[in-house]
Design a protein around this motif. Structure first.
Motif, PDB file in Angstrom:
ATOM      1  N   VAL B 181       0.831  -1.202   0.000  1.00  0.00           N
ATOM      2  CA  VAL B 181       0.000   0.000   0.000  1.00  0.00           C
ATOM      3  C   VAL B 181       0.866   1.252   0.000  1.00  0.00           C
ATOM      4  N   SER B 182       1.893   1.276   0.863  1.00  0.00           N
ATOM      5  CA  SER B 182       2.708   2.496   0.913  1.00  0.00           C
ATOM      6  C   SER B 182       3.468   2.696  -0.396  1.00  0.00           C
ATOM      7  N   GLU B 183       3.843   1.594  -1.043  1.00  0.00           N
ATOM      8  CA  GLU B 183       4.490   1.745  -2.354  1.00  0.00           C
ATOM      9  C   GLU B 183       3.505   2.252  -3.404  1.00  0.00           C
ATOM     10  N   LEU B 184       2.280   1.758  -3.305  1.00  0.00           N
ATOM     11  CA  LEU B 184       1.239   2.191  -4.246  1.00  0.00           C
ATOM     12  C   LEU B 184       1.060   3.712  -4.199  1.00  0.00           C
ATOM     13  N   LEU B 185       1.182   4.279  -3.001  1.00  0.00           N
ATOM     14  CA  LEU B 185       0.970   5.720  -2.825  1.00  0.00           C
ATOM     15  C   LEU B 185       1.972   6.567  -3.612  1.00  0.00           C
ATOM     16  N   SER B 186       3.108   5.968  -3.974  1.00  0.00           N
ATOM     17  CA  SER B 186       4.124   6.733  -4.707  1.00  0.00           C
ATOM     18  C   SER B 186       4.067   6.492  -6.222  1.00  0.00           C
ATOM     19  N   CYS B 187       3.096   5.681  -6.673  1.00  0.00           N
ATOM     20  CA  CYS B 187       3.016   5.347  -8.107  1.00  0.00           C
ATOM     21  C   CYS B 187       2.222   6.399  -8.875  1.00  0.00           C
ATOM     22  N   TYR B 188       2.614   7.642  -8.702  1.00  0.00           N
ATOM     23  CA  TYR B 188       1.910   8.774  -9.294  1.00  0.00           C
ATOM     24  C   TYR B 188       1.787   8.672 -10.817  1.00  0.00           C
ATOM     25  N   GLU B 189       2.827   8.165 -11.451  1.00  0.00           N
ATOM     26  CA  GLU B 189       2.824   8.100 -12.921  1.00  0.00           C
ATOM     27  C   GLU B 189       1.808   7.093 -13.461  1.00  0.00           C
ATOM     28  N   TYR B 190       1.502   6.083 -12.662  1.00  0.00           N
ATOM     29  CA  TYR B 190       0.723   4.966 -13.201  1.00  0.00           C
ATOM     30  C   TYR B 190      -0.699   4.884 -12.642  1.00  0.00           C
ATOM     31  N   VAL B 191      -0.942   5.541 -11.520  1.00  0.00           N
ATOM     32  CA  VAL B 191      -2.260   5.423 -10.887  1.00  0.00           C
ATOM     33  C   VAL B 191      -2.960   6.780 -10.974  1.00  0.00           C
ATOM     34  N   ASP B 192      -4.167   6.793 -11.532  1.00  0.00           N
ATOM     35  CA  ASP B 192      -4.871   8.060 -11.760  1.00  0.00           C
ATOM     36  C   ASP B 192      -5.717   8.505 -10.578  1.00  0.00           C
ATOM     37  N   LEU B 193      -6.125   7.554  -9.760  1.00  0.00           N
ATOM     38  CA  LEU B 193      -7.061   7.878  -8.678  1.00  0.00           C
ATOM     39  C   LEU B 193      -6.965   6.829  -7.585  1.00  0.00           C
ATOM     40  N   LEU B 194      -6.983   7.289  -6.337  1.00  0.00           N
ATOM     41  CA  LEU B 194      -7.035   6.358  -5.204  1.00  0.00           C
ATOM     42  C   LEU B 194      -8.379   6.502  -4.503  1.00  0.00           C
ATOM     43  N   ILE B 195      -8.979   5.363  -4.182  1.00  0.00           N
ATOM     44  CA  ILE B 195     -10.216   5.377  -3.400  1.00  0.00           C
ATOM     45  C   ILE B 195      -9.972   4.567  -2.130  1.00  0.00           C
ATOM     46  N   PRO B 196      -9.699   5.234  -1.016  1.00  0.00           N
ATOM     47  CA  PRO B 196      -9.526   4.503   0.239  1.00  0.00           C
ATOM     48  C   PRO B 196     -10.871   4.385   0.953  1.00  0.00           C
ATOM     49  N   ARG B 197     -11.163   3.212   1.472  1.00  0.00           N
ATOM     50  CA  ARG B 197     -12.386   3.034   2.264  1.00  0.00           C
ATOM     51  C   ARG B 197     -11.981   2.452   3.595  1.00  0.00           C
ATOM     52  N   GLY B 198     -12.374   3.097   4.650  1.00  0.00           N
ATOM     53  CA  GLY B 198     -12.020   2.571   5.959  1.00  0.00           C
ATOM     54  C   GLY B 198     -12.148   3.641   7.004  1.00  0.00           C
ATOM     55  N   SER B 199     -11.407   3.499   8.081  1.00  0.00           N
ATOM     56  CA  SER B 199     -11.549   4.431   9.192  1.00  0.00           C
ATOM     57  C   SER B 199     -11.051   5.802   8.771  1.00  0.00           C
ATOM     58  N   ASN B 200     -11.601   6.757   9.490  1.00  0.00           N
ATOM     59  CA  ASN B 200     -11.188   8.127   9.479  1.00  0.00           C
ATOM     60  C   ASN B 200      -9.680   8.353   9.383  1.00  0.00           C
ATOM     61  N   SER B 201      -8.955   7.772  10.331  1.00  0.00           N
ATOM     62  CA  SER B 201      -7.516   8.027  10.411  1.00  0.00           C
ATOM     63  C   SER B 201      -6.815   7.389   9.214  1.00  0.00           C
ATOM     64  N   PHE B 202      -7.332   6.246   8.765  1.00  0.00           N
ATOM     65  CA  PHE B 202      -6.744   5.585   7.600  1.00  0.00           C
ATOM     66  C   PHE B 202      -6.887   6.453   6.350  1.00  0.00           C
ATOM     67  N   VAL B 203      -8.093   6.975   6.117  1.00  0.00           N
ATOM     68  CA  VAL B 203      -8.320   7.804   4.931  1.00  0.00           C
ATOM     69  C   VAL B 203      -7.455   9.060   5.002  1.00  0.00           C
ATOM     70  N   LYS B 204      -7.373   9.670   6.186  1.00  0.00           N
ATOM     71  CA  LYS B 204      -6.531  10.867   6.351  1.00  0.00           C
ATOM     72  C   LYS B 204      -5.075  10.545   6.063  1.00  0.00           C
ATOM     73  N   TYR B 205      -4.629   9.374   6.542  1.00  0.00           N
ATOM     74  CA  TYR B 205      -3.247   8.968   6.297  1.00  0.00           C
ATOM     75  C   TYR B 205      -2.970   8.897   4.793  1.00  0.00           C
ATOM     76  N   ILE B 206      -3.897   8.283   4.054  1.00  0.00           N
ATOM     77  CA  ILE B 206      -3.730   8.163   2.599  1.00  0.00           C
ATOM     78  C   ILE B 206      -3.674   9.554   1.959  1.00  0.00           C
ATOM     79  N   MET B 207      -4.623  10.413   2.351  1.00  0.00           N
ATOM     80  CA  MET B 207      -4.677  11.753   1.755  1.00  0.00           C
ATOM     81  C   MET B 207      -3.382  12.534   2.000  1.00  0.00           C
ATOM     82  N   ASP B 208      -2.786  12.343   3.174  1.00  0.00           N
ATOM     83  CA  ASP B 208      -1.590  13.117   3.529  1.00  0.00           C
ATOM     84  C   ASP B 208      -0.310  12.530   2.944  1.00  0.00           C
ATOM     85  N   ASN B 209      -0.388  11.316   2.388  1.00  0.00           N
ATOM     86  CA  ASN B 209       0.850  10.653   1.996  1.00  0.00           C
ATOM     87  C   ASN B 209       0.939  10.264   0.524  1.00  0.00           C
ATOM     88  N   THR B 210       0.212  10.981  -0.314  1.00  0.00           N
ATOM     89  CA  THR B 210       0.304  10.672  -1.747  1.00  0.00           C
ATOM     90  C   THR B 210       0.050  11.925  -2.577  1.00  0.00           C
TER      91      THR B 210
END
Lengths: 424, 424
Positions: B181-210
Motif C-alpha cells: 500500500v505504501s508503495e502504491l501511494l508513490s506510483c503517481y505516474e501509473y495510478v490516476d485515482l485512489l479510493i480509500p475506504r475505511g476508518s477516518n484516520s486511515f483515509v486521512k493517512y492516505i490523503m496526507d501521503n500521496t
C-alpha cells in the motif's frame, strides 16, 4: 493570510446563494468601472512597463504585460459574453423519484473558494475574476509581480463593483506579496481548489507543496501524427500552424510522428516548409538527412516542451507505435492524427489518453474560446473533475437534494417499502 | 510494485478501447465462475472467520467479514444489475460545430487506473472489481487482511473471467501485503485515482501521503436540524432512524440542531424516544435537564463522529445559526432539515455546503444503491470530480474530440474565418 482565507470562506457561502441577476449586475458594474477608470489603469500599466524595461525583462513578457485600449476592449467584450451566458448554478442534471413522494435532484453549485495564481498578463486578472463571479465562486487572486500596479488599479475597479452590487466584501481578494502564496498553499480548510498558471516548474512546485486539489497542467507536450495515407497540402498547412502559429503556447505541437510509408511523400515538402518558417528540427538519426536544418534527437528531446520554433520528428512503423509514443512521452494535453482513413482516426482518438484528440486539424485549437466556452481559467491535463479547457462548467460542482415527507431508511431495510427509481 | 503498476497502466489503454459487449461478457463470466467456485469460496471464508475469532476480532468486523450463500446471491444480483446498465463509456455529452466542417465532441472515457484500498468486507472486492470492469478502468485492489483467504478465492474467479473474456491480463491486480500500500501511494505516474475506504484516520493517512488524487471521505459528521415549524410524529421517526438504523454508517446523524421555538414541543417526545432506543445524549448545558440520559456537550463533541448510539443535541436561535454550525463543524457529507416551511427548506438546502442536503427525511438515505446508481465505490465529500455517492459515472472522465478537414488556427487569428458555434 489564514485570517483572510477564513473570511473569504465565510463570504463564499453568501456568494453561493446569490442570484444570477446579482452576479450579472456585478459584471455590468465591473464594465462601468473599467470604463470610468480607464485613464488611471492605462497610466499604471505604463509605469509597470517602464519598471519592467528597467529590469531588462524579455520582450515576450513585456507584450503579455501590456494593457492598452485594445486589451481593455477585449476584456470588456469578454465580460459582456459572460453576462449573456446562462446561469451555470442551479442547473438540475438529474431528477429521480426514488419512491412515491421521495424525490432526488442533482443540482449544480459553485465549488466555493478558488485560489488562482497567474502570470504577468493583467487581462487574466479581469477574465478570471469575472469567471469566478459568474460561477458564484469566491476567489483569492495572485497576479504576477511585474503587473503589480496595473493589477492593483484593475482590482480597485472590480472591488468597487462588488460592493455596489451588494455581493459579500470578501468574494474576491487580491494578494500582492509572493510570501502570501506559500501561506495560501497551507489553507486547506478554506480553499477548495488551486489553479496555478505559469511555467512548468512553477505548476509542479504548487502541486508538490499543497494538500489542496490543483487543476491545471504543467507540461504541454503535444504531438501530431501523420498516418500512411494523408492529404499532403492540408497536412503541411496544419503542421506549420501547429508549430508556428504561437510557439510558446501549451497546445503547440512539439513532436511530429510520421508513418514510415509517409516519409517519401511528406519529407521533401515538410523540409521546405520548415526552412521557410525557420523551424529547427531534432530528428531521429535514420531520417536526419531528410532535413537541411536538423540535429540528432535524443530520448530527452521527446520529453521537452520547447515553447519556441523547434520540433522533434520521428518515424514510426505503425499507428500503434505512434499511440504508444504519445501515451508514454506526451503530457495528455492535445494530440492529432492527419489521415485519410476514418477508421484509423477513430482508433487513434479512442486510444490516445489525452484531454484533446484531433483529426485533420491543428493542435492549436485546444482553447476555451475556440471551443465556445466564452473564456477559460486554464486547460486541465488531470483526469478528475474538468479535463481540457476549463470554463464556467469546470468551476461548478453539484449537490444532491432529497425531498421527503417523513421517509426513513428502516422501512426499506425491513422490506416494508421498495424503491421504484423513476427518472422525472 | 512500480513494475506491476506500470503493467496495469499499459493494459489500461487496451481496456479503455474495449467494447461494452466484451466488458459485459467478462461480468457474465465472473457470475459463472463465482457459481462454480462457490464451495471453495465459502470454505475459505470459514477459515478467515475462524482465524479472526482466534484473534478475538470484534463482532461488527466478523459480521462484515462473513461471506455466505446470502452474500453470494447479493453480489451476483449486483453484477446482473451492472450488466443491464447502459455503457458509461463513449457517451457524447457535448457536440458542437465550431465552424463549417469543424466538429467538437465531448465523449466519456474511463479514468484509467484506479487504486482501491478497502476494509474487511469481501463483497466489496467483487462489487468494486465489477464497477471498474463495467467502466473500463483498470484497478489495483487491496482488501482487508482479515479477508485474505476469501479475497484470494474470489479474485481467482474474477481473474479467470478476465482471461476468458480476452480482456488484458493486468486489467485487475490484487495486492495482499500491507507494505504494498505504501508503495502504491508513490506510483503517481501509473495510478490516476485512489479510493480509500475505511476508518477516518486511515483515509486521512492516505490523503496526507500521496500526490495521487484521492476520492472519498474521512469523517461523516452529519446533522439534522429541526426547524421552528415541523411535524412532530414524522420528525421523531426520522431522528430515531437517522441515529439508530445503522449507527456505524457514515451517513448517520451525529448532531441534532433544534430551533429554540421547537424545544417545548420536540424535547419531551425526543427524550422518550431516545430512552426507548437507548441513545446517549451529549447536550448543551442550557438544555441538559430536558433529557434523562444526557451529559454536557463540549466543543469537541460537535467534531466527533460517534459511530454508535450517541448523539449531540444543541439549540439554535435561528436557521442561520444552524447553517453556520453545519458548515463549520460538519464534514460536508449529509445534512437534513425537518420543516413545514418550504422556503426554509430551500434556504437551508442552498446554503448548507454538503454533498447531500435533505428535507424531511433521514440522513441514512445517502447511498449509491438508494439513489439508484446500482452500486457505489464510496461517498465523496470532496468537491472536485464526483461528489456524494460515486457509481459508474464517477469512475469516468471525458475527452474532447475535434474533427477537422485541414483546419488551422492562423485562419481564425488573421480574421480570414470566424467560429460560429452551433450545438448539434
Amino acid at each position: 493570510m489564514k485570517e483572510i482565507a477564513k473570511k473569504v470562506k465565510a463570504d463564499s457561502f453568501l456568494l453561493m446563494a446569490s442570484s444570477n441577476e446579482m452576479r450579472n449586475t456585478c459584471l455590468k458594474n465591473i464594465i462601468e468601472n473599467l470604463k470610468k477608470d480607464k485613464e488611471h489603469i492605462l497610466a499604471e500599466n505604463k509605469r509597470d512597463i517602464e519598471n519592467a524595461r528597467l529590469e531588462n525583462i524579455s520582450s515576450s513578457i513585456l507584450s503579455r504585460l501590456l494593457f492598452d485600449e485594445h486589451k481593455m476592449d477585449t476584456v470588456i467584450a469578454g465580460i459582456n459574453d459572460l453576462i449573456k451566458m446562462p446561469d451555470p448554478i442551479g442547473k438540475i442534471t438529474l431528477k429521480r423519484e426514488l419512491d412515491e413522494g421521495l424525490v432526488l435532484t442533482r443540482t449544480t453549485t459553485p465549488i466555493g473558494v478558488i485560489g488562482v495564481i497567474f502570470e504577468a498578463r493583467p487581462d487574466a486578472l479581469v477574465q478570471i475574476a469575472s469567471l469566478c463571479i459568474k460561477s458564484g465562486n469566491a476567489a483569492i487572486l495572485k497576479g504576477g509581480s511585474e503587473a503589480l500596479l496595473t493589477n492593483r488599479a484593475l482590482f480597485e475597479s472590480i472591488k468597487r463593483a462588488i460592493k455596489d452590487s451588494n455581493l459579500p466584501e470578501h468574494a474576491l481578494v487580491q494578494l500582492e506579496a509572493r510570501s502570501d502564496v506559500s501561506e495560501l498553499l497551507s489553507c486547506y480548510e478554506y480553499v477548495d481548489l488551486l489553479i496555478p498558471r505559469g511555467s512548468n516548474s512553477f505548476v509542479k512546485y504548487i502541486m508538490d507543496n499543497t494538500n489542496i486539489p490543483v487543476m491545471g497542467h504543467a507540461d504541454g507536450i503535444c504531438h501530431t501524427y501523420v498516418d500512411e495515407d494523408f492529404d499532403l497540402d492540408k497536412s503541411i498547412r496544419i503542421l506549420v500552424d501547429a508549430k508556428t502559429q504561437y510557439p510558446s503556447a501549451c497546445n503547440t505541437t512539439e513532436t511530429i510522428l510520421v508513418h514510415k510509408n509517409a516519409v517519401d511523400k511528406l519529407f521533401p515538402r515538410l523540409n521546405k516548409a520548415f526552412n521557410d518558417a525557420r523551424i529547427k528540427v531534432f530528428a531521429h538519426k535514420n531520417i536526419i538527412d531528410k532535413f537541411d536544418n536538423a540535429v540528432p534527437a535524443t530520448d530527452n528531446s521527446f520529453h521537452t516542451e520547447y515553447l519556441e520554433k523547434t520540433v522533434n520528428v520521428k518515424t514510426v512503423d505503425d499507428i500503434d507505435e505512434a499511440i504508444n509514443h504519445i501515451n508514454t512521452y506526451g503530457s495528455h494535453h492535445t494530440d492529432a492524427i492527419l489521415t485519410n482513413i476514418d477508421s484509423n482516426a477513430d482508433y487513434f482518438m479512442n486510444r490516445v489518453d489525452s484531454a484533446n484528440v484531433y483529426k485533420n486539424c491543428s493542435t492549436r485549437f485546444a482553447d476555451g474560446f475556440r471551443y465556445g466556452f466564452g473564456a477559460e481559467v486554464g486547460i486541465s491535463t488531470g483526469k478528475l473533475h474538468a479535463r481540457g479547457p476549463v470554463g464556467l462548467e469546470g468551476l461548478c460542482t453539484y449537490k444532491y437534494k432529497l425531498y421527503g415527507n417523513g421517509d426513513i431508511v428502516a422501512d426499506y431495510a425491513d422490506g416494508k417499502k421498495e424503491f421504484h427509481f423513476k427518472d422525472l
